[in-house]
Write a protein that holds these residues in place. Structure first.
Motif, short mmCIF file in Angstrom:
data_model
loop_
_atom_site.label_atom_id
_atom_site.label_comp_id
_atom_site.label_asym_id
_atom_site.label_seq_id
_atom_site.Cartn_x
_atom_site.Cartn_y
_atom_site.Cartn_z
N ILE A 34 7.22 -22.17 -8.89
CA ILE A 34 8.18 -22.77 -9.63
C ILE A 34 7.64 -23.92 -10.47
O ILE A 34 7.22 -24.82 -10.31
CB ILE A 34 9.17 -23.67 -8.35
N PRO A 35 7.97 -23.42 -11.76
CA PRO A 35 7.54 -24.45 -12.67
C PRO A 35 7.93 -25.93 -12.85
O PRO A 35 9.36 -25.98 -12.15
CB PRO A 35 7.94 -23.85 -14.28
N PHE A 36 7.11 -26.74 -13.06
CA PHE A 36 7.66 -28.28 -12.93
C PHE A 36 8.75 -28.44 -13.71
O PHE A 36 9.71 -29.10 -13.42
CB PHE A 36 6.62 -29.18 -13.39
N GLU A 37 8.94 -27.97 -15.09
CA GLU A 37 9.85 -27.73 -15.97
C GLU A 37 11.28 -27.57 -15.31
O GLU A 37 12.45 -28.33 -15.42
CB GLU A 37 9.73 -27.18 -17.34
N THR A 60 16.16 -32.44 -21.69
CA THR A 60 15.45 -31.61 -22.69
C THR A 60 14.14 -32.17 -22.76
O THR A 60 13.81 -33.35 -22.26
CB THR A 60 16.15 -31.75 -24.10
N GLY A 61 12.98 -31.50 -23.57
CA GLY A 61 11.84 -32.15 -23.97
C GLY A 61 10.84 -32.21 -22.40
O GLY A 61 10.06 -33.02 -22.47
N LYS A 62 11.16 -31.14 -21.46
CA LYS A 62 10.61 -31.40 -20.30
C LYS A 62 9.65 -30.35 -20.04
O LYS A 62 8.96 -30.21 -19.12
CB LYS A 62 11.53 -31.35 -19.01
N ARG A 63 9.28 -29.62 -20.95
CA ARG A 63 8.28 -28.53 -21.02
C ARG A 63 6.88 -28.90 -20.48
O ARG A 63 6.21 -28.49 -19.77
CB ARG A 63 8.13 -27.81 -22.49
N ALA A 117 23.70 -26.49 -27.22
CA ALA A 117 23.53 -27.91 -27.68
C ALA A 117 22.78 -28.15 -28.96
O ALA A 117 22.62 -29.38 -29.24
CB ALA A 117 23.12 -28.57 -26.43
N GLY A 118 22.18 -26.78 -29.53
CA GLY A 118 21.62 -27.09 -30.66
C GLY A 118 20.30 -27.71 -30.21
O GLY A 118 19.68 -28.42 -31.28
N ALA A 119 19.48 -27.76 -29.28
CA ALA A 119 18.46 -28.28 -28.79
C ALA A 119 17.48 -27.27 -28.44
O ALA A 119 17.91 -26.08 -28.49
CB ALA A 119 18.70 -29.25 -27.68
N ASP A 120 16.29 -27.45 -27.91
CA ASP A 120 15.30 -26.50 -27.45
C ASP A 120 14.50 -27.30 -26.48
O ASP A 120 14.65 -28.29 -25.98
CB ASP A 120 14.50 -25.96 -28.59
N ARG A 121 13.63 -26.55 -25.73
CA ARG A 121 12.78 -27.16 -24.72
C ARG A 121 12.02 -28.44 -24.92
O ARG A 121 11.71 -28.98 -24.04
CB ARG A 121 11.88 -25.96 -23.98
N ASP A 122 11.76 -28.50 -26.27
CA ASP A 122 10.92 -29.74 -26.72
C ASP A 122 11.45 -30.70 -27.40
O ASP A 122 10.99 -31.72 -27.80
CB ASP A 122 9.61 -29.14 -27.75
#
Length: 138
Positions: A34-37, A60-63, A117-122
């Motif tokens: 399971i990825p930490f993200e 967000t920003g949890k990659r 939400a207009g966001a991405d993983r970073d």
């Protein structure tokens, strides 16, 4: 009595820091990486889940998040501490099993919610807190 009443119990839990995955081997033979993200964005804590349906806080920003500590909680789960300071989620064995089993669908759902939400993983968390559109800061 349904056959789905089995409460899976981990036989081994391994933190892989380089690949940022939590490997959990269960007593029914299932082994999940399971990825930490994924663990972090689906934290069962009230801080992430809110206090009812529709109250979830999109993470967000949890990659790049890492797992800095994993504390056992009784005989039923673990409480991870993440590199971003989040440590209030208690993950039961059953919840870890679900996250492992459903991780591809959960990741797709997470990416769909980010796009909405207009966001991405970073996208940093605090950048999303600012209301309004536009590319401020350019």
């Amino acid at each position: 009595m349904a056959q789905h009443d089995h409460n899976p119990t981990p036989q081994a839990i391994t933190v892989h820091e380089q690949s940022r995955v939590l490997e959990v081997a269960f007593d029914d033979g299932a082994v999940f990486r399971i990825p930490f993200e994924l663990l972090r964005v689906y934290s069962p804590s009230a801080e992430v889940q809110g206090h009812g349906p529709g109250q979830e806080v999109l993470q967000t920003g949890k990659r790049q998040v890492t797992l800095v500590h994993l504390e056992p909680v009784g005989h039923y789960g673990v409480r991870p501490a993440f590199s971003d300071g989040h440590d209030s989620g208690i993950y039961t064995w059953a919840y870890l099993y679900e996250l492992g089993r459903d991780q591809e669908a959960l990741m797709r759902e997470y990416e769909r919610r980010l796009a909405e939400a207009g966001a991405d993983r970073d996208t940093p968390m605090q950048a999303r807190a600012k209301a309004g559109g536009g590319c401020g800061g350019h």
